[in-house]
Design a protein around this motif. Structure first.
Motif, PDB file in Angstrom:
ATOM      1  N   THR A 185      51.757  61.306  37.041  1.00 39.73           N
ATOM      2  CA  THR A 185      51.331  60.413  35.910  1.00 39.73           C
ATOM      3  C   THR A 185      50.450  59.993  35.589  1.00 39.73           C
ATOM      4  O   THR A 185      49.039  59.213  36.550  1.00 39.73           O
ATOM      5  CB  THR A 185      51.699  59.105  37.177  1.00 39.73           C
TER       6      THR A 185
ATOM      7  N   LEU B 135      50.417  50.494  22.790  1.00 45.49           N
ATOM      8  CA  LEU B 135      50.997  51.345  23.451  1.00 45.49           C
ATOM      9  C   LEU B 135      52.956  51.129  23.799  1.00 45.49           C
ATOM     10  O   LEU B 135      53.529  52.370  23.518  1.00 45.49           O
ATOM     11  CB  LEU B 135      50.600  52.106  24.873  1.00 45.49           C
ATOM     12  N   LYS B 136      52.882  49.586  24.126  1.00 43.38           N
ATOM     13  CA  LYS B 136      54.065  49.613  24.474  1.00 43.38           C
ATOM     14  C   LYS B 136      54.849  49.847  22.575  1.00 43.38           C
ATOM     15  O   LYS B 136      56.526  49.765  22.054  1.00 43.38           O
ATOM     16  CB  LYS B 136      54.781  48.141  24.489  1.00 43.38           C
TER      17      LYS B 136
ATOM     18  N   ARG C 168      54.528  51.409  20.567  1.00 45.22           N
ATOM     19  CA  ARG C 168      54.656  53.592  20.126  1.00 45.22           C
ATOM     20  C   ARG C 168      55.199  54.109  21.196  1.00 45.22           C
ATOM     21  O   ARG C 168      54.986  55.056  21.046  1.00 45.22           O
ATOM     22  CB  ARG C 168      53.134  53.711  20.501  1.00 45.22           C
TER      23      ARG C 168
ATOM     24  N   TYR D 252      55.962  54.063  24.735  1.00 44.35           N
ATOM     25  CA  TYR D 252      54.999  54.174  25.976  1.00 44.35           C
ATOM     26  C   TYR D 252      55.708  53.249  27.024  1.00 44.35           C
ATOM     27  O   TYR D 252      55.358  52.125  26.913  1.00 44.35           O
ATOM     28  CB  TYR D 252      53.512  54.260  26.203  1.00 44.35           C
ATOM     29  N   ARG D 253      56.038  53.841  28.401  1.00 40.09           N
ATOM     30  CA  ARG D 253      56.132  52.879  29.478  1.00 40.09           C
ATOM     31  C   ARG D 253      54.961  52.797  29.629  1.00 40.09           C
ATOM     32  O   ARG D 253      54.666  53.773  30.057  1.00 40.09           O
ATOM     33  CB  ARG D 253      57.730  53.549  30.265  1.00 40.09           C
ATOM     34  N   VAL D 254      54.519  51.792  30.448  1.00 38.57           N
ATOM     35  CA  VAL D 254      53.057  51.208  30.460  1.00 38.57           C
ATOM     36  C   VAL D 254      53.586  50.678  32.633  1.00 38.57           C
ATOM     37  O   VAL D 254      54.108  49.240  32.450  1.00 38.57           O
ATOM     38  CB  VAL D 254      52.315  50.604  29.272  1.00 38.57           C
TER      39      VAL D 254
ATOM     40  N   ASP E 178      54.854  56.157  31.988  1.00 37.32           N
ATOM     41  CA  ASP E 178      54.127  57.309  31.036  1.00 37.32           C
ATOM     42  C   ASP E 178      53.016  57.153  31.665  1.00 37.32           C
ATOM     43  O   ASP E 178      52.265  57.727  31.376  1.00 37.32           O
ATOM     44  CB  ASP E 178      54.491  57.122  29.662  1.00 37.32           C
ATOM     45  N   ILE E 179      51.782  55.577  31.367  1.00 39.24           N
ATOM     46  CA  ILE E 179      50.702  55.738  31.637  1.00 39.24           C
ATOM     47  C   ILE E 179      50.597  54.607  32.546  1.00 39.24           C
ATOM     48  O   ILE E 179      51.169  53.560  32.734  1.00 39.24           O
ATOM     49  CB  ILE E 179      49.845  56.504  30.479  1.00 39.24           C
TER      50      ILE E 179
ATOM     51  N   GLU F  10      45.755  57.286  24.194  1.00 39.75           N
ATOM     52  CA  GLU F  10      46.906  57.717  24.300  1.00 39.75           C
ATOM     53  C   GLU F  10      46.360  59.968  23.714  1.00 39.75           C
ATOM     54  O   GLU F  10      46.976  60.316  24.662  1.00 39.75           O
ATOM     55  CB  GLU F  10      47.417  57.588  22.705  1.00 39.75           C
TER      56      GLU F  10
ATOM     57  N   ILE G  24      46.965  60.163  27.697  1.00 37.29           N
ATOM     58  CA  ILE G  24      48.758  60.071  27.949  1.00 37.29           C
ATOM     59  C   ILE G  24      49.092  61.862  27.476  1.00 37.29           C
ATOM     60  O   ILE G  24      49.611  62.247  28.901  1.00 37.29           O
ATOM     61  CB  ILE G  24      49.081  59.314  26.874  1.00 37.29           C
ATOM     62  N   ARG G  25      48.104  61.977  26.500  1.00 33.94           N
ATOM     63  CA  ARG G  25      48.612  63.425  25.992  1.00 33.94           C
ATOM     64  C   ARG G  25      47.728  64.552  26.163  1.00 33.94           C
ATOM     65  O   ARG G  25      47.757  66.039  26.157  1.00 33.94           O
ATOM     66  CB  ARG G  25      48.792  63.458  24.126  1.00 33.94           C
TER      67      ARG G  25
END
Length: 170
Positions: free
Chosen positions: A3, A27-28, A30, A32-34, A96-97, A162, A166-167
């Motif tokens: 993670t 981020l939400k 976009r 993403y699960r945060v 995701d993060i 991100e 994340i990436r």
């Protein structure tokens, strides 16, 4: 898969929570699960006297979980705070993060929050040189060996998270 995580660090009162709120929202939006972990150097209590959960932990439960259709909370007694990496592995496999607030001494990648009027020096580039510092989000220009992010632009901070966290390619 590990993670992805990054810790927002700063001296108390600098605005970590305010920035995190805005970055989470970005981020939400976009997709993403945060997940978030907040470090509390003091004792906190979500298990209040008079509630059944409090009665059960007072009776001796070492772990107590309360669940509803919308959320759950775990109350787990321990002698010492578990390592942040252990918490992330145990509770955040579905996101995701993980953004953390605090955990200055951890080995997590960090973004330091800096307000010129509040702090003269940085935590991660002051007396100690934290090699895990990814960037500084500041409201004033600074000469640094890491990227300087605009503290007042949470979208740009989210862009950095991100791209760099994340990436990030292993």
């Amino acid at each position: 898969m590990t993670t992805r995580s990054v810790s927002f660090v700063a001296k108390s009162g600098t605005g970590k929570t305010t920035l995190l709120e805005k970055v989470i929202t970005e981020l939400k939006c976009r997709g993403y699960r945060v997940g978030v972990i907040k470090h509390d150097a003091h004792r906190f209590d979500i298990d209040h006297p008079g509630k059944d959960s409090h009665r059960l932990t007072q009776a001796g439960a070492d772990t107590m979980l309360i669940s509803s259709p919308e959320k759950l909370a775990v109350i787990k007694k321990h002698d010492a705070s578990p390592p942040i990496e252990e918490l992330i592995a145990a509770y955040f496999g579905d996101v995701d993060i993980v953004l953390t607030e605090g955990f200055t001494k951890s080995s997590l990648p960090k973004i330091e929050v800096h307000r010129g009027e509040w702090n003269a020096s940085l935590l991660c580039r002051g007396e100690e040189h934290d090699t895990n510092l990814l960037a500084v989000a500041s409201d004033e220009p600074l000469n640094l060996d890491v990227p300087l992010l605009d503290l007042n632009s949470p979208a740009l901070v989210a862009d950095f998270v991100e791209k760099r966290v994340i990436r990030a390619v292993d």
